[in-house]
Design an enzyme around this catalytic site. Sequence first.
Site, PDB file in Angstrom:
ATOM      1  CB  CYS A  53      25.671  31.742  29.073  1.00  0.00           C
ATOM      2  SG  CYS A  53      25.378  30.445  30.266  1.00  0.00           S
ATOM      3  N   GLY A 103      25.853  16.271   3.719  1.00  0.00           N
ATOM      4  CA  GLY A 103      27.228  16.745   3.777  1.00  0.00           C
ATOM      5  C   GLY A 103      27.797  17.163   2.437  1.00  0.00           C
ATOM      6  CB  CYS A 137      22.533  33.047  30.125  1.00  0.00           C
ATOM      7  SG  CYS A 137      23.437  33.623  31.567  1.00  0.00           S
ATOM      8  CB  CYS A 169      22.844  31.388  34.597  1.00  0.00           C
ATOM      9  SG  CYS A 169      23.724  30.329  33.439  1.00  0.00           S
TER      10      CYS A 169
END
Lengths: 298, 371, 258
Positions: free
Chosen positions: A271, A37, A277, A249
Amino acid sequence: MTIHTDDGLATYNFAYLDEQTKRMIRRAILKGIAIPGYQVPFASREMPMPYGWGTGGVQVTAAVIGPDDVLKVIDQGADDTTNAVSIRNFFAKVAEVETTTDTATASIIQTRHRIPEEKLKEGQILVYQVPIPEPLRFLEPRETETRKMHALSEYGLMHVKLYEDIAKNGHIATTYAYPVKVEGRYVMDPSPTPKFDNPKMHMSDALQLFGAGREKRIYAIPPHTDVVSLDFEDYPFEVQTFVEPCALCAAHGVYLDEVILDDKGGRMFVCSDTDHCEKRREGGHRGHLAGDARETAQ
Amino acid sequence: MYVAVKGGETAIRNAHRLLANRRRGDPSVPSLTLEQIAEQLALACDRVMSEGSVYDRDLAALAIKQARGDLIEAIFLLRAYRTTLPRFGYSEPVDTAAMQVERRISATYKDLPGGQMLGPTFDYTHRLLDPALAGDEEVEAPESHESDETPVVRVSDILAREGLIENDGVSESEEIGDLTRTPMEFPMNRDTRLQALSRGDEGFLLALGYSTQRGYARSHPFAGEIRIGEVDVEFDVPELGFTVTLGRIRVTECQMVNQFQGSSKAPPQFTRGYGLVFGQSERKAMAMALCDRALRATELGEDIVAAAQDEEFVISHSDNVQATGFVEHLKLPHYVDFQAELDLVRRMRAEHAARRDSDSDSDSAMPEAAE
Amino acid sequence: MTDQPLLCVNGVSKFYGNRIGCQDVGLELWLGEVLAIVGESGSGKTTLLNCISTRLPPTAGTVSYRMRDGQMRDLYRMGEAERRFLMRTDWGFVHQNPADGLRMSVSAGANVGERLMAVGERHYGNIRETAEDWLGRVEIGLDRIDDQPRDFSGGMRQRLQIARNLVTVPRLVFMDEPTGGLDVSVQARLLDLLRGLVNDLGLAVVVVTHDLAVARLLSHRIMVMKDGAVVETGLTDRVLDDPREPYTQLLVSSILQV
Ligand SMILES: Nc1ncnc2c1ncn2[C@@H]1O[C@H](COP(=O)(O)OP(=O)(O)O)[C@@H](O)[C@H]1O
Ligand SMILES: [Mg+2]
């Protein structure tokens, strides 16, 4: 290893960057992995694509990619958006690596704005393109000051912003680039992914690398790292939910793009992750607007 | 039935073809040669070399042609090429006192050793469009005279002899900073800052320099000297044990002389603002010198009151390749984030409407309650 | 109880180039004690306050502080992280100009809540409740909790700044001319409020003021400064009613009208 272009005029090193530069970037990456981080400054190079268009991600990918890697590039979740195509072609040309749209077979996935729906595995690397790596930037514009805030873990201001959201709107109004705390120490910007994707970063099996070219920063989340979205105990972090499933989908619990169908308010939701998808449709899933899956180039 | 949009690859290919076609323009018009660009658009090449940080006139000409005359795009092309070049080492500092001067003016002395030399300047041209230039007229050969080989003394050296101006400054560290090889960190040393300014955007520095003249961090500048000409680039080869001359480059140098009251650390004396760029670009060199002086505020104990003095602000925003990339990246798709915002705005509007409805419900309930 | 002072200042000097900011100042402050630093403008009060509160490193001298664990610590030898933590938990600093101590574009509630969040409070409801409580204590209407200080009057802003500092119940508060920019009636109300809070919370306070009336009302002890040096110290009533140094006599006779 050098790559020769068709015209024979210019030659480039494998994956464009010279080895010295790659070593410098790898050192930054290793440092990033060692301090999850933490934003490691690096001497970002000028790349043959504009700053802000993924130069950080491209440099990270160039530094970690080898001839046996299989590369997938997505932008907005899709493999076929123009900038994704452009970056994929770049590596196909300068590193001659195999490319794919299949999340599972890719060893390196470079992304802008999304994390694939399919769970990533050990050994995979997800490379994020980051425009503004500093999560505190819009609270405090000065680099000298924000670095100090990170060094001293002075993150009160971050919660002040969330407090203001709740006071004003009754809920936290940050929808993307939602800040997270990594391994209990550094507050980090996950790049402008929708907060929907934040939980996927937590305890991921894959290595996550973040490159910000213009701002000259690299940071990392090693596999199996604690990644917590900032929130309040009584206003816990929540992700977006969609009422309808994908119109193609029929998937639920995935991130959807809104597509405008006509000028009379007609719209559908599909999607955002095109690979996901397509695979579902191949597997026989059908949404209410899916015809036969014919694809046209225009 | 809905068919998902595909065809990014084809679209890109077609766009590139169209671009090549538009770049060429009408094929019945002869194609520009690189020599023509380098010779006749020389100042454009100078700017591209300077901000592209590569001294190569032919490549600059090529970049300008390839960029259809878009100079920032050309600078970008040159920079992207530059990063791929191996680095052999760092040259010795160029000695501008030994410059073979083509232009040299000082605003601080009427006459001085070496004299004032106007050189090829626009300064006293009347800006009247010249129709003759539309054709291919012969131009007169320039007046020339033998140079007497005596170096043209720098104005700053004249002032320095009397101690009236601060020293040239010593580099704060042994090694010269290189912002293309090490991450930028604030606060910066002056050497790195000067590098950033030298490759910074001419327009941006011009505006900042101008702002100092209008009172946003006024520094009372005098154009001590501006000189344009050729200098040797020398390289110290450790294996050989001596320096070799790699070649000559044309540069513009500007030394601003600024008033300074003195502080607890330094006696009253003139201070310097420095500008140095590739090729001929007085505007850039002067603006750079103004910015350099403004950015020395902390070092000289001056209050920071204006944008031009703010190192982080100036240096973070002076690079036009970075700036153009980030501004223009807004045209990339952002629909995932936009979707998230869309969802939020819809939700907040619904909540707002619900609150309004419940408010008006209770309003209409009021009269009953009163009865 | 402890027999050690809370704050110990020894031989503190600050030079701005050749100019003296303050010179060779020593003082001790005890828990619950209010010390006023008085003197005409330019006498070095602000410089001294900033040196003591670690906002301005002195040229010479030491400043030590008794931590909550009873340890005396040299503040300028402490790491920055620890010092900043101390500053936002155990200390407060009230600036003359509230804009210097507030976030002007953040709501009053968040201004008060910030310190709590900085030390790890993560319950929105609790933070808000505490903010409401403190707004009440500094007499700011609860309907103003979501307003920004830029919409507040000068007096309200100053009270908000005080609440923002006191929310972590610090032991030591520094104040630089806290009533400086306010008109007289507003000053009186603020002083009243401050006096109440200082008493209730048992705060130790170092308050800088050029206004002897403020010193009279708030402080137990007074330190008189001239040209960067301390010329007289003593109990407030003693110094104001029976000044020993000629300079103090001059100061009291020319200004004091309480
Ligand atoms: N930043 C500074 N630089 C130079 N001199 C200063 C600075 N701040 C204060 N001084 C000088 O130090 C002396 C004390 O100032 P200050 O502490 O502000 O006094 P006061 O708060 O009592 O008005 C004054 O002579 C003042 O001019
Ligand atoms: Mg003062």
